[in-house]
Design an enzyme around this catalytic site. Structure first.
Site, mmCIF file in Angstrom:
data_model
loop_
_atom_site.group_PDB
_atom_site.id
_atom_site.type_symbol
_atom_site.label_atom_id
_atom_site.label_comp_id
_atom_site.label_asym_id
_atom_site.label_seq_id
_atom_site.Cartn_x
_atom_site.Cartn_y
_atom_site.Cartn_z
ATOM 1 N N HIS A 207 -10.868 -2.764 1.162
ATOM 2 C CA HIS A 207 -11.157 -1.457 0.568
ATOM 3 C C HIS A 207 -11.911 -1.532 -0.755
ATOM 4 O O HIS A 207 -11.719 -0.717 -1.653
ATOM 5 C CB HIS A 207 -9.882 -0.631 0.395
ATOM 6 N N LYS B 220 -5.776 -5.723 3.679
ATOM 7 C CA LYS B 220 -6.708 -4.617 3.419
ATOM 8 C C LYS B 220 -7.634 -4.927 2.247
ATOM 9 O O LYS B 220 -7.188 -5.285 1.166
ATOM 10 C CB LYS B 220 -5.884 -3.350 3.124
ATOM 11 N N HIS C 223 1.002 2.300 4.188
ATOM 12 C CA HIS C 223 0.023 3.381 4.251
ATOM 13 C C HIS C 223 0.070 4.073 5.616
ATOM 14 O O HIS C 223 0.501 3.494 6.611
ATOM 15 C CB HIS C 223 -1.376 2.808 4.008
ATOM 16 N N ASP D 70 0.822 -1.203 0.000
ATOM 17 C CA ASP D 70 0.000 0.000 0.000
ATOM 18 C C ASP D 70 0.865 1.265 0.000
ATOM 19 O O ASP D 70 1.678 1.461 0.912
ATOM 20 C CB ASP D 70 -0.907 -0.012 1.241
ATOM 21 N N ASP D 71 0.687 2.111 -0.999
ATOM 22 C CA ASP D 71 1.353 3.427 -1.073
ATOM 23 C C ASP D 71 2.870 3.336 -1.169
ATOM 24 O O ASP D 71 3.576 4.265 -0.765
ATOM 25 C CB ASP D 71 0.983 4.300 0.130
ATOM 26 N N CYS E 22 -6.206 3.936 -4.299
ATOM 27 C CA CYS E 22 -6.309 2.577 -3.785
ATOM 28 C C CYS E 22 -7.492 1.760 -4.312
ATOM 29 O O CYS E 22 -7.309 0.749 -4.973
ATOM 30 C CB CYS E 22 -6.358 2.663 -2.264
ATOM 31 N N ASP F 122 -0.052 -0.373 -5.068
ATOM 32 C CA ASP F 122 -1.401 -0.071 -5.549
ATOM 33 C C ASP F 122 -1.491 1.321 -6.163
ATOM 34 O O ASP F 122 -2.451 1.635 -6.860
ATOM 35 C CB ASP F 122 -2.437 -0.222 -4.428
ATOM 36 N N ASN F 123 -0.517 2.171 -5.893
ATOM 37 C CA ASN F 123 -0.399 3.504 -6.498
ATOM 38 C C ASN F 123 0.975 4.030 -6.111
ATOM 39 O O ASN F 123 1.728 3.367 -5.388
ATOM 40 C CB ASN F 123 -1.503 4.463 -6.030
ATOM 41 N N LYS G 204 1.042 9.704 -5.679
ATOM 42 C CA LYS G 204 -0.335 9.341 -5.385
ATOM 43 C C LYS G 204 -1.219 10.567 -5.557
ATOM 44 O O LYS G 204 -0.833 11.678 -5.216
ATOM 45 C CB LYS G 204 -0.420 8.817 -3.947
#
Length: 535
Positions: free
Chosen positions: A126, A124, A211, A31-32, A69, A269-270, A287
């Site tokens: 989401h 996660k 994240h 994540d991130d 995300c 994811d980004n 992001k």
């Protein structure tokens, strides 16, 4: 002595079985994680386990995701671009009664179950939780441990005043107070230790790391004494804690005799989020943008079936491709011709050019499209239409958010226009090609604007920038820039110039007259910003 024909036949049968055996598949989403936040791109980051997977597999240098995300995760699961599933604007918020569409014909864990896989998810989600049918165990996963929302505290599992942590469908508090990365690691150990290696395993591991919020155990923080920026130091420790989970996962698989039969896919994811010390240098943006720094992901693949390893793969891959590609690696096939995803497995496994030559970065006609209005890539060219997103500059690893101008959308200093020498199209032809292509792919609904707004902008302007250099900070070392530009021509009289455009074709006229109505107040340009493929 030569073996008898019977023995030879048995040997060939064994080899054939080994080649055709379904691999275990681990799909890891970080994540991130920014381009500059992993060891194989930045030696200041301690990530030996991810680096090992990269060395033993393929680093994917042109693997793309969405700017945020939920859109990326929807793409992973469904194979559809988010603008086709209604998830192209921001992310799913806690109080929103929405989820990844329930009427899509394909969803990754369900496809894997059809192929005989045990399917487990840790981390996660989401993708919505307004209805039980939206949640993981109702969408194809045999088990789920994790949380539903965008983020939460790593220790107490609270987000916006509410507790969010479930074991399957049951609220789970027994590990409250333990750093979530270690909780997920323990569940992964349990899954692998209990799994029958004779059955193929599909493990979806979208970790909470890295994240926000910035939280990490002290021992990981202490591994970065040379980083002066306190938040960046914590963030770097979070990357290393995440890396330990992956290292322990490989140990669990090895102990069960499964490691050599496991295909690992790892992706962000980004791009990294600058407000929380993620970093994408030397890529532009991050992001919340359709710039390369927001959409080109850290990614790799490692495991059985790859004919070339220890190398970099430059073929185009998009988030929507992972669903059909993973299914193909598992021995299946997605027969729904309506999805946007392409099966890239044959290209990756044989180290041949990717069949993908274009994709849509995003299409968002909301006011204001904070993560970028619209962008498309074709080959080595990229077109951005309207506002590109919140972070449009280049940011160094130690640069804090207080120094970041989030609305810096007009700084063109140090950028030039260039086209590949082998491109025979003239500039008028290039203009028509890209503007028309974009207009053909934008849904008709995007042309519907509030009538009072249509007088806000009366002309159409283009800024043509280098398809190579604009992704770099102007101060990026010339020794690296020069090879990238070696086969390119730079017509100096157009360099960095803002030029009025005479729209002669119907589609160009449509764009000039309609698409800039709202964006013109914020960012009245079209950019060519595409990438080099050789970083």
């Amino acid at each position: 002595m030569y073996p008898r024909p019977l023995h030879l036949g048995l040997l060939l049968l064994a080899v054939s079985f080994a080649v055709s055996k379904q691999p275990h598949i681990v799909f890891i989403v970080i994540d991130d994680l920014g381009w500059n936040d992993i060891g194989f791109n930045n030696p200041d980051i301690i990530s030996p386990n991810v680096d090992r997977l990269a060395r033993e597999g393929l680093i994917l240098r042109q693997s793309y995701v969405q700017p945020l995300c939920s859109p990326s995760r929807s793409s992973f699961m469904t194979g559809y671009f988010p603008y086709r599933t209604g998830l192209q604007h921001l992310v799913i918020l806690p109080a929103q009664p929405v989820c990844a569409p329930l009427n899509v014909s394909t969803f990754l864990p369900r496809e894997m179950k059809k192929l005989g896989y045990a399917t487990h998810m840790v981390g996660k989600w989401h993708l919505g939780f307004c209805n039980w049918n939206c949640t993981p165990t109702f969408r194809g996963f045999d088990s789920f441990l994790g949380y539903y929302n965008a983020q939460e505290d790593y220790y107490d599992r609270v987000f916006q005043g509410y507790y969010d942590f479930h074991d399957n469908t049951t609220r789970s508090t027994k590990q409250n107070g333990t750093y979530s990365t270690f909780v997920f690691q323990e569940r992964v150990r349990e899954i692998v230790s209990r799994h029958n290696p004779a059955q193929p395993l599909f493990l979806y591991l979208p970790l909470q790391s890295v994240h926000a919020p910035l939280e990490v155990p002290k021992e990981y923080y202490n591994m970065y004494p040379n980083i002066d920026n306190e938040d960046r130091r914590v963030f770097s420790g979070m990357v290393t804690a995440m890396d330990d989970v992956i290292g322990n996962l490989t140990s669990y698989l090895t102990a069960r005799g499964m490691y050599n039969d496991t295909l690992f896919v790892l992706t962000a994811d980004n791009g990294g989020g600058y407000s929380m010390e993620g970093n994408n240098y030397p890529l532009r943006g991050g992001k919340f943008t359709v710039w390369e720094g927001g959409t080109r992901a850290v990614a790799l693949i490692k495991g059985p079936g790859l004919k070339v390893t220890g190398a970099e793969y430059d073929g185009l891959i998009h988030a929507v491709d992972w669903m059909p590609t993973i299914v193909a690696a598992a021995g299946g096939e997605i027969k729904d011709g309506d999805i946007d995803g392409m099966n890239i497995w044959d290209a990756i496994s044989n180290y041949t050019p990717s069949p993908r030559t274009e994709f849509i970065y995003n299409l968002d006609d909301m006011f204001i499209p904070l993560e970028g209005h619209a962008a498309i890539r074709q080959g080595d060219y990229k077109l951005i239409v309207g506002f590109p997103g919140l972070y449009s500059g280049w940011y160094f690893p130690n640069e804090t958010v207080s120094k970041v101008d989030t609305m810096n959308t007009s700084d063109l200093s140090g950028l030039t226009m260039a086209i590949p020498q082998q491109d025979s199209l003239s500039w008028p032809e290039l203009r028509r090609k890209f503007v028309c292509t974009m207009s053909e792919r934008i849904p008709q609904s995007m042309w519907t604007w509030p009538q009072p707004c249509q007088t806000w902008y009366s002309s159409c302007r283009l800024v043509w920038l280098s398809t190579r250099r604009s992704m770099y900070h102007p101060t990026f070392p010339a020794a690296i820039q020069t090879p990238i530009l070696k086969n390119m021509t730079t017509p100096g009289h157009l360099a960095g110039a803002e030029r009025p455009v005479t729209c002669t074709s119907a589609c160009c006229q449509l764009l000039c007259n309609r698409i800039y109505v709202i964006e013109s107040l914020i960012f009245p340009y079209i950019y060519i910003d595409a990438d080099d493929g050789n970083i």
